[in-house]
Scaffold this motif. Structure first.
Motif, short mmCIF file in Angstrom:
data_model
loop_
_atom_site.label_atom_id
_atom_site.label_comp_id
_atom_site.label_asym_id
_atom_site.label_seq_id
_atom_site.Cartn_x
_atom_site.Cartn_y
_atom_site.Cartn_z
N TYR A 1 71.63 43.19 3.82
CA TYR A 1 72.85 43.97 4.01
C TYR A 1 73.49 43.69 5.36
N ASN A 2 74.69 44.19 5.55
CA ASN A 2 75.45 44.03 6.79
C ASN A 2 76.38 45.23 6.93
N VAL A 3 77.07 45.32 8.07
CA VAL A 3 77.90 46.49 8.36
C VAL A 3 78.97 46.71 7.29
N GLN A 4 79.47 45.64 6.70
CA GLN A 4 80.56 45.74 5.74
C GLN A 4 80.14 46.41 4.43
N VAL A 5 78.84 46.46 4.14
CA VAL A 5 78.38 47.05 2.88
C VAL A 5 77.52 48.29 3.10
N TYR A 6 77.55 48.87 4.31
CA TYR A 6 76.79 50.08 4.57
C TYR A 6 77.12 51.17 3.57
N GLU A 7 78.37 51.26 3.16
CA GLU A 7 78.82 52.32 2.26
C GLU A 7 78.03 52.35 0.95
N VAL A 8 77.62 51.19 0.45
CA VAL A 8 76.93 51.12 -0.83
C VAL A 8 75.47 50.66 -0.69
N ALA A 9 75.08 50.21 0.49
CA ALA A 9 73.75 49.61 0.64
C ALA A 9 72.84 50.36 1.61
N ASP A 10 73.40 51.20 2.45
CA ASP A 10 72.57 51.90 3.43
C ASP A 10 71.73 52.95 2.72
N ILE A 11 70.41 52.84 2.83
CA ILE A 11 69.50 53.76 2.16
C ILE A 11 68.73 54.56 3.20
N ILE A 12 67.88 55.46 2.74
CA ILE A 12 67.15 56.34 3.66
C ILE A 12 66.31 55.52 4.63
N ASP A 13 65.59 54.52 4.13
CA ASP A 13 64.69 53.74 4.99
C ASP A 13 65.43 52.97 6.07
N THR A 14 66.57 52.37 5.73
CA THR A 14 67.31 51.61 6.73
C THR A 14 67.90 52.53 7.79
N TRP A 15 68.36 53.73 7.36
CA TRP A 15 68.88 54.70 8.32
C TRP A 15 67.78 55.19 9.26
N VAL A 16 66.61 55.46 8.69
CA VAL A 16 65.48 55.90 9.51
C VAL A 16 65.09 54.82 10.52
N PHE A 17 65.12 53.57 10.08
CA PHE A 17 64.76 52.47 10.99
C PHE A 17 65.74 52.41 12.15
N ARG A 18 67.03 52.56 11.87
CA ARG A 18 68.02 52.48 12.94
C ARG A 18 68.01 53.73 13.81
N THR A 19 68.00 54.90 13.16
CA THR A 19 68.14 56.16 13.89
C THR A 19 66.82 56.67 14.45
N GLY A 20 65.74 56.45 13.70
CA GLY A 20 64.45 56.98 14.12
C GLY A 20 63.63 56.03 14.95
N LEU A 21 63.34 54.84 14.40
CA LEU A 21 62.41 53.94 15.07
C LEU A 21 63.05 53.18 16.23
N GLU A 22 64.29 52.71 16.07
CA GLU A 22 64.93 51.97 17.16
C GLU A 22 65.21 52.87 18.36
N GLU A 23 65.40 54.16 18.11
CA GLU A 23 65.62 55.13 19.19
C GLU A 23 64.33 55.86 19.57
N LEU A 24 63.21 55.40 19.02
CA LEU A 24 61.88 55.95 19.30
C LEU A 24 61.76 57.43 18.92
N ASN A 25 62.51 57.86 17.92
CA ASN A 25 62.41 59.23 17.41
C ASN A 25 61.42 59.24 16.25
N PHE A 26 60.14 59.15 16.59
CA PHE A 26 59.10 59.04 15.58
C PHE A 26 58.96 60.30 14.74
N SER A 27 59.27 61.45 15.31
CA SER A 27 59.17 62.71 14.57
C SER A 27 60.18 62.74 13.43
N LEU A 28 61.39 62.26 13.70
CA LEU A 28 62.40 62.20 12.64
C LEU A 28 61.97 61.25 11.54
#
Length: 308
Positions: free
Chosen positions: A250-277
């Protein structure tokens, strides 16, 4: 005295099968270490986990459901849930039927060499990584120099942005997943077909049934329990839409139809070191999967095909 003799008898039976238990031990250790012991880490879903403080000394979240609420209050929550469910259901629906059809077709082939050749060709992609699969997809579907778009341009058409189009991207995801696993899935169904009693086919042939009728009345009922089993197992992973595949393709242009829970968690949780989330979302997925498995099994038991 009687209780002691019963215990002794049971211990002697266990000892007589000591070699088999020893062979079972590595598998039990694997599941204990890698499947059950990590469950303790789910506690950080209810804490403000700090790597320096550790699991025990990290403070509890206030309120205890704070990280679950963060996920629910995200403006992307319903989009993520919709994309995850849709992609998983598409893969489930369009992935099972081709595997069953291929297994049935292979079971009807009498030329052993051709049968083995087709099996090898179809299950070989299962062992390829998604990096390689994406490279193959890009070689065919790239907007600039993909083989498909070169052919479209040669006949006077306009290039199609398959990999960056919200219209085409889910189709590419599902099609590549089916292509990758169709042969591997067919092996499971083919093994189930070989276990069907041959006398059932002979009886159907005597009754005047042709190939199609034998497939419908003998083969499909004979593998029904395997179909139900795999369906129940896949329902338990309904919120696992395939992180590795989507993250690579996937890429930014298809986030609307391709962004899933796991990819969001990877970006928002793990890349920002929010392991609790990340742990809270993982626990949420596990609970949903558990409920779906229990529900599906209860429904299947009404038809006499439950797993337990």
């Amino acid at each position: 005295m009687q209780r002691t003799s019963t215990l002794t008898r049971k211990l002697s039976v266990i000892w007589s099968f000591r070699v088999l238990y020893a062979m079972l031990l590595p598998g039990l250790i694997y599941y204990a270490v890698y499947r059950y012991s990590p469950m303790f880490g789910a506690i950080i879903a209810f804490k403000n986990f700090n790597v320096m403080l550790g699991v025990f000394d990290s403070p509890w979240a206030s309120p205890w459901y704070a990280h679950f609420k963060t996920f629910y209050d995200s403006p992307y929550f319903f989009t993520l849930l919709r994309n995850t469910f849709l992609i998983s259901i598409y893969k489930l629906l369009f992935g099972m039927v081709p595997g069953i059809a291929l297994a049935i077709l292979l079971s009807e082939v009498r030329a052993r060499f051709f049968k083995r050749f087709v099996q090898t060709v179809t299950y070989l992609p299962h062992f390829l990584s998604w990096i390689i699969i994406y490279g193959i997809a890009a070689a065919f579907l790239s907007e600039t120099d993909g083989l498909v778009n070169l052919w479209v341009k040669n006949i006077g058409g306009d290039a199609i942005s398959f990999l960056t189009s919200t219209t085409w991207f889910r189709t590419i995801l599902v099609a590549s997943d089916v292509w990758k696993d169709i042969g591997w899935t067919a092996i499971i169904y083919l093994a189930a077909i070989t276990s069907i009693d041959p006398t059932l086919y002979e009886a159907a042939r005597i009754d005047g049934s042709g190939r199609l009728r034998m497939i419908w009345h003998v083969t499909l009922p004979g593998i029904r329990h395997v179909i139900v089993l795999l369906l129940i197992l896949k329902l338990g992973q309904i919120l696992d839409a395939g992180f590795d595949q989507i993250y690579i393709m996937y890429n930014v242009q298809v986030y609307e139809v391709a962004d899933i829970i796991d990819t969001w968690v990877f970006r928002t949780g793990l890349e920002e070191l929010n392991f609790s989330l990340a742990a809270a979302v993982g626990l949420f997925k596990s609970v949903v999967g558990f409920v779906l498995v229990i529900t599906a099994n209860r429904i299947a038991r009404r038809w006499g095909e439950g797993v337990w």
